[in-house]
Design a protein around this motif. Structure first.
Motif, PDB file in Angstrom:
ATOM      1  N   CYS A 664       0.921  -1.256  -0.087  1.00  0.00           N
ATOM      2  CA  CYS A 664      -0.046  -0.053   0.071  1.00  0.00           C
ATOM      3  C   CYS A 664       0.917   1.292   0.057  1.00  0.00           C
ATOM      4  O   CYS A 664       1.583   1.228   0.932  1.00  0.00           O
ATOM      5  CB  CYS A 664      -0.972  -0.088   1.171  1.00  0.00           C
ATOM      6  N   TYR A 665       0.575   2.035  -0.835  1.00  0.00           N
ATOM      7  CA  TYR A 665       1.573   3.159  -1.102  1.00  0.00           C
ATOM      8  C   TYR A 665       1.364   4.092  -0.205  1.00  0.00           C
ATOM      9  O   TYR A 665       2.174   5.190   0.245  1.00  0.00           O
ATOM     10  CB  TYR A 665       0.902   3.947  -2.596  1.00  0.00           C
ATOM     11  N   ARG A 693      -7.372   7.968  -1.275  1.00  0.00           N
ATOM     12  CA  ARG A 693      -7.892   9.450  -1.249  1.00  0.00           C
ATOM     13  C   ARG A 693      -6.467  10.124  -0.475  1.00  0.00           C
ATOM     14  O   ARG A 693      -6.340  11.135  -1.246  1.00  0.00           O
ATOM     15  CB  ARG A 693      -9.066   9.605  -0.498  1.00  0.00           C
ATOM     16  N   LYS A 694      -6.045   9.533   0.583  1.00  0.00           N
ATOM     17  CA  LYS A 694      -5.102  10.216   1.237  1.00  0.00           C
ATOM     18  C   LYS A 694      -3.748  10.203   0.644  1.00  0.00           C
ATOM     19  O   LYS A 694      -3.101  11.296   0.327  1.00  0.00           O
ATOM     20  CB  LYS A 694      -4.888   9.567   2.655  1.00  0.00           C
ATOM     21  N   SER A 695      -3.487   9.128   0.030  1.00  0.00           N
ATOM     22  CA  SER A 695      -2.279   9.107  -0.848  1.00  0.00           C
ATOM     23  C   SER A 695      -2.460  10.015  -2.204  1.00  0.00           C
ATOM     24  O   SER A 695      -1.390  11.076  -2.495  1.00  0.00           O
ATOM     25  CB  SER A 695      -2.026   7.655  -1.444  1.00  0.00           C
ATOM     26  N   TRP A 696      -3.529  10.107  -2.691  1.00  0.00           N
ATOM     27  CA  TRP A 696      -3.837  11.226  -3.858  1.00  0.00           C
ATOM     28  C   TRP A 696      -3.675  12.478  -3.400  1.00  0.00           C
ATOM     29  O   TRP A 696      -2.968  13.412  -4.199  1.00  0.00           O
ATOM     30  CB  TRP A 696      -5.134  10.751  -4.276  1.00  0.00           C
ATOM     31  N   ASN A 697      -4.045  12.623  -2.289  1.00  0.00           N
ATOM     32  CA  ASN A 697      -4.060  14.285  -1.807  1.00  0.00           C
ATOM     33  C   ASN A 697      -2.715  14.689  -1.414  1.00  0.00           C
ATOM     34  O   ASN A 697      -2.479  15.714  -1.461  1.00  0.00           O
ATOM     35  CB  ASN A 697      -5.232  14.497  -0.664  1.00  0.00           C
ATOM     36  N   GLU A 698      -2.001  13.664  -0.750  1.00  0.00           N
ATOM     37  CA  GLU A 698      -0.756  14.046  -0.060  1.00  0.00           C
ATOM     38  C   GLU A 698       0.645  13.858  -0.856  1.00  0.00           C
ATOM     39  O   GLU A 698       1.525  14.837  -1.066  1.00  0.00           O
ATOM     40  CB  GLU A 698      -0.505  13.264   1.034  1.00  0.00           C
ATOM     41  N   ARG A 699       0.461  13.261  -2.064  1.00  0.00           N
ATOM     42  CA  ARG A 699       1.625  12.959  -2.940  1.00  0.00           C
ATOM     43  C   ARG A 699       1.372  12.435  -4.414  1.00  0.00           C
ATOM     44  O   ARG A 699       2.153  12.810  -5.394  1.00  0.00           O
ATOM     45  CB  ARG A 699       2.807  12.002  -2.239  1.00  0.00           C
ATOM     46  N   HIS A 700       0.564  11.652  -4.379  1.00  0.00           N
ATOM     47  CA  HIS A 700       0.238  10.721  -5.880  1.00  0.00           C
ATOM     48  C   HIS A 700      -0.360  11.622  -6.875  1.00  0.00           C
ATOM     49  O   HIS A 700       0.053  11.242  -8.120  1.00  0.00           O
ATOM     50  CB  HIS A 700      -0.614   9.540  -5.628  1.00  0.00           C
TER      51      HIS A 700
END
Length: 733
Positions: A664-665, A693-700
Motif C-alpha cells: 500500500c503506497y 484518497r489520502k495518498s492522492w491528496n498528499e503525494r500521488h
C-alpha cells in the motif's frame, strides 16, 4: 618377644608386640606397619583401642583410664581431633535458610577416585598394570616396600593374608557420634570441649593454657565438625584466631556441612537483606521458606551497629591474610557470590586478590548464574566497579546461565499470541517482498541458550548510564552481542528496556540490527515498533530509535513472518507494526472522540510512528526501483495486474520481467489487505478507499500527473517510430 605372622619376609597379619617400657600392642600389621585395628596397653593401666594407619592412630578410637573415664572420638596420632559430643551454640547452615538455598541438590564429593582424578598424570597409571612396573622376579632382589611401587596384584594378595577388623561396631558408633554408652569423658575430651567453648567466649588466656597443656589439639572439632577456630571466627575474636593459627590450626578446615571458618563469617556478614541484585537473581526470590532464622546473630547483623559489622569485616580480612582459601567451602557455591550480590566492591576485590574463582555457578535450581551474571545486574556505580574487577579474571565472558527455557515477560508480556478480544489481519500465506528488494541475512546462525551477562545488563531498567557502562565494559572485553536468549538478542532487550544509550553502545561494538530473532519479536526493528515496549519512550524517541537502527543498517524490507493460528504470511517490519497495533482493539477501533485523554495520546503516538516507518519503507522501495529500467518496471507492473485478471482463463501473457513489490503506497502494508492499483497510472497500489484518497491528496496527484505525461510522450514517440518504419525515413509527419 614379638609373636605373629609373616608374608614374603614382612610382619603381616595378627601380631603381639612388646615394647621396652612394658606396653603391649595387640593387632594387625600390614607389611611391617601397624594398620587397622589395634589395642595398646600401658603398664599404668591405660589402654587404647582403635584404628591405626602406618603405625599412628588414625580414626575412631577409645582411650580407657583406670578410674573408668574414657576419651572417645576420632584420633590423629596422639590427639583427639573430633569429638562425639555437641558443643552448645555450634554454627549450622540450617539456621540460615536464606543461604541454605544456595546448596546444590547434588553436593560435590569430598574425595575423588583415581578414574575421576582431574590431575591424572601418566605416571599414576603405572601401578594399575603389573607389567609396566617391575621385571619378573624383582622381589628376589628387594622387598623394600617403602621404596618400591606396590602393584594391584601384590596388594590384593596382602589383603587376603591380613586379618579382618575387630573394631567395626565401636567404630560405627563413634563415627555416628553416639557417645552415651562409654561412661564419663576423659581429660582429653574435657579439655577439647573447653577449648571450643573458651574460643567462642574469646578467653584467650584460657585457650592458651589448654593448648600449652597438650591435652587438646588446635584443630579439635565437635561432632558437627565445629572447630575452635570457627567458634572464634563467628564471634570475631581475632586474638584467639591468631593464637590458634600460630599453634597449628588449619585455617581452611571445613565442618561436616562443608563450611570453613571464612564461609561462616561471610554468611553472617551478608544477610539476605543485603543482596541488591534484582534481574539476575529474580528466580531466587521465587523460593519461599516457611521458617525464618531466629538466630540472635542474624538479627544483630540485620540491625547491627557499624562496630559489629566492622569487627566481622576485620575478622574476614584477618582470615584471608592468614591464608584462608575463598574456594575451600565444598558445599556452598562461592563466597564471591555473596560479596557480588551485596554489591560490596571492596570485598570482591579482596577475594579476587586471594585467588577466588570466577568460573563457578549457582546450583541449577537457581539458574546456574555466574558471579559476572550477577554483577551485570547490580544497580549503581558499585555494579560497574565489580564488573570491571571480575572482567580482569573472568574465564568466559559469554558463559550462559541455565535459564534457556525461561520466557522473557518483564516488564510486559510479549508472547506474540493474539489476545482473545483482539482483531486480527486476514493473512493468506502471502510470500512477502521479492528477494531482490531486501538484503538477505548472511551471518552465522545466532546461538540460542541461557542468558549471558550481556543479556542481563541490557535487560536492566535502573540507571541507564550505569547499565550502559557495564555493557561497554563487557563489549570492550569481547562479549558476543549476537547471541539469543528467549528469542531476544542483547540489542532487542536494550530496546525493550528503553535504554537508548545501550542501543548506541551495542551498535557501535558490532551488534547486528538484522540478526533474526527466534521469539515473537522477529528483529530489532520489530522490537522498536512493537506496542509491547512503547511505555519506555515518547513518540519522538521511538521515531529516533527507528532512524538509528536504519542508519546502522537495519533492513526495513527484511521478511517478517506473521501468524494467527494456522494462518501465516511474510511481510515487513511495517506489517509487523500494524499487526501489533491492531491487537489493541480499544485504541485501534474506538472512535477518537470516545478515547480518554491518555488513550488519545497513545493513539497519536502510535499513528505518528506508523506514518514514519511507512515513509521510510516507501523511500526504500523507491530508491531500489530507481536502480532498474523504469520502462521495464512499469511494463512489469501492468503485466502483473493483467495476468492476475486472466488467472482463470487460458489466455497466455508474457512473464513479468521484474519482481515488483506490491504494498500500500499510503500505509505501507503488504499482507492481510486487498491491494488495488491506481486506475490512472497503474504504478502504485492502495489497500482501501481511505488510503487511496489520502495518498492522492498528499503525494500521488503530482506523481500520477507526471507519470501520465511521460507515458503520453513515450506513446507518441512509439507511434512516430512505427509510422516512420511504415512510410520510410524520407517522409516526415
Amino acid at each position: 618377644r614379638d609373636v605373629g605372622q609373616f608374608y614374603m619376609g614382612h610382619c603381616h597379619g595378627k601380631w603381639i608386640c612388646y615394647w621396652p617400657d612394658g606396653s603391649k600392642l595387640t593387632g594387625a600389621l600390614y607389611l611391617g606397619h601397624v594398620e587397622g585395628y589395634g589395642t595398646l596397653e600401658w603398664k599404668d593401666g591405660r589402654k587404647f583401642q582403635g584404628l591405626y594407619k602406618s603405625d599412628e592412630r588414625f580414626g575412631p578410637g577409645i582411650e580407657n583410664y583406670p578410674d573408668g573415664c574414657r576419651d572417645v572420638g576420632l584420633w590423629l596420632r596422639d590427639h583427639l581431633i573430633k569429638l562425639c559430643t555437641e558443643v552448645p551454640g555450634y554454627f549450622s547452615l540450617l539456621d540460615y535458610p536464606a543461604h541454605y538455598r544456595y546448596i546444590a541438590d547434588n553436593s560435590p564429593k569430598k574425595s575423588v577416585s583415581v578414574e575421576e582424578d582431574p590431575f591424572l598424570r601418566s605416571y599414576k597409571h603405572l601401578p594399575l598394570d603389573d607389567e609396566d612396573i617391575f621385571p619378573e622376579g624383582v622381589f628376589a632382589y628387594s622387598r623394600n616396600t617403602d621404596h618400591l611401587t606396590l602393584t594391584w596384584s601384590f596388594l590384593e594378595k596382602c589383603d587376603a593374608w591380613c586379618c579382618q577388623g575387630e573394631f567395626a561396631s565401636d567404630a560405627n558408633l563413634i563415627l555416628s557420634g553416639a557417645r552415651g554408652a562409654y561412661g564419663p569423658p576423659g581429660p582429653r575430651e574435657l579439655a577439647s570441649e573447653q577449648l571450643i567453648q573458651k574460643a567462642a567466649r574469646g578467653d584467650c588466656d584460657g585457650v592458651y593454657a589448654i593448648l600449652r597443656s597438650g591435652l587438646a589439639h588446635p584443630d579439635i572439632a565437635d561432632k558437627h565438625g565445629y572447630t575452635a577456630l570457627a567458634a572464634a571466627a563467628v564471634h570475631s575474636h581475632n586474638d584467639v584466631i591468631n593464637l590458634l593459627l600460630d599453634s597449628g590450626a588449619d585455617v581452611n578446615k571445613c565442618s561436616d556441612e562443608g563450611l570453613s571458618a571464612l564461609s561462616m563469617c561471610f554468611i553472617l556478614f551478608y544477610p539476605e537483606e543485603s543482596f541488591k541484585d534484582k534481574i539476575a537473581g529474580r528466580s531466587l526470590h521465587s523460593y519461599k521458606w516457611n521458617e525464618q532464622s531466629e538466630s540472635s546473630e542474624t538479627v544483630n547483623v540485620a540491625e547491627g551497629t557499624v562496630s559489629e559489622r566492622q569487627k566481622r569485616w576485620e575478622t574476614i580480612q584477618l582470615l584471608l591474610r592468614r591464608g584462608a582459601d575463598p574456594n575451600a567451602s565444598w558445599v556452598l557455591p562461592h563466597l564471591l557470590f555473596f560479596a557480588v550480590k551485596a554489591a560490596d566492591a571492596e570485598a570482591v576485590k579482596l577475594l579476587l586478590q586471594r585467588g577466588a574463582r570466577t568460573d563457578v555457578q549457582l546450583p541449577s535450581k537457581l539458574g546456574g548464574l555466574t558471579p559476572l551474571h550477577i554483577a551485570a545486574s547490580i544497580p549503581g556505580k558499585e555494579g560497574v566497579q565489580i564488573t570491571q574487577y571480575l572482567l580482569h579474571s573472568a574465564l568466559d565472558l559469554n558463559a550462559r546461565a541455565e535459564d534457556g527455557n525461561e520466557i522473557y515477560e518483564w516488564p510486559f508480556n510479549d508472547t506474540g499470541q493474539l489476545p482473545s478480544d483482539g482483531v486480527g489481519l486476514q493473512l493468506r500465506n502471502e510470500a512477502g517482498p521479492p528477494q531482490a528488494y531486501f538484503s538477505s541475512y548472511s551471518g552465522p546462525v545466532p546461538e540460542e541458550g541461557g542468558r549471558s551477562a550481556l543479556h542481563i545488563a541490557c535487560e536492566r531498567q535502573d540507571n541507564r548510564e550505569h547499565a550502559r557502562d557495564v555493557i561497554r565494559l563487557l563489549l570492550m572485553h569481547q562479549a558476543n552481542p549476537n547471541t539469543l536468549w528467549s528469542g531476544h538478542s542483547p540489542l532487542s532487550l536494550a530496546i525493550a528496556s528503553g535504554n537508548d544509550l545501550a542501543v548506541t553502545e551495542l551498535l557501535k561494538h558490532g551488534a547486528d540490527p538484522n540478526l533474526p530473532l527466534s521469539g515473537a519479536v522477529r528483529s530489532a526493528l520489530c522490537a522498536a515498533v512493537s506496542t509491547a515496549y512503547e511505555q519506555e519512550r515518547t513518540a519522538a524517541q521511538r521515531i529516533a530509535l527507528v532512524d538509528k537502527l536504519l542508519e546502522a543498517g537495519a533492513d526495513i524490507l527484511a521478511p517478517v513472518t506473521l501468524g494467527e493460528g494456522q494462518r501465516k504470511a511474510v511481510g515487513t517490519a511495517v506489517d509487523y507494526a500494524y499487526y501489533k497495533y491492531y491487537q489493541d482493539k480499544r485504541i485501534a477501533y474506538t472512535p477518537y472522540h470516545v478515547l480518554s485523554a491518555s488513550e488519545q495520546e497513545v493513539f497519536q503516538t502510535r499513528r505518528s510512528l506508523l506514518e514514519h516507518i511507512t515513509a521510510k519503507l516507501r523511500e526504500r522501495v523507491i530508491l531500489k526501483e530507481k536502480e532498474w529500467d523504469q520502462e521495464a518496471l512499469r511494463r512489469s507492473k501492468k503485466l502483473g495486474i493483467h495476468v492476475s485478471k486472466k488467472q482463470g482463463e487460458s489466455h497466455h501473457e508474457e512473464e513479468v520481467r521484474l519482481p515488483f513489490f506490491k504494498y500500500c503506497y499510503q500505509c505501507g502494508r503488504s499482507v492481510g489487505v486487498q491491494l488495488s492499483p491506481c486506475v490512472r497510472c497503474h504504478e502504485v497500489f492502495t489497500c482501501s478507499e481511505a488510503c487511496r484518497r489520502k495518498s492522492w491528496n498528499e503525494r500521488h496527484r503530482q506523481e500520477c500527473s507526471g507519470l501520465l505525461g511521460l507515458i503520453f510522450v513515450e506513446a507518441n514517440e512509439n507511434v512516430c517510430a512505427k509510422l516512420s518504419r511504415s512510410f520510410g525515413t524520407s517522409r516526415s509527419l
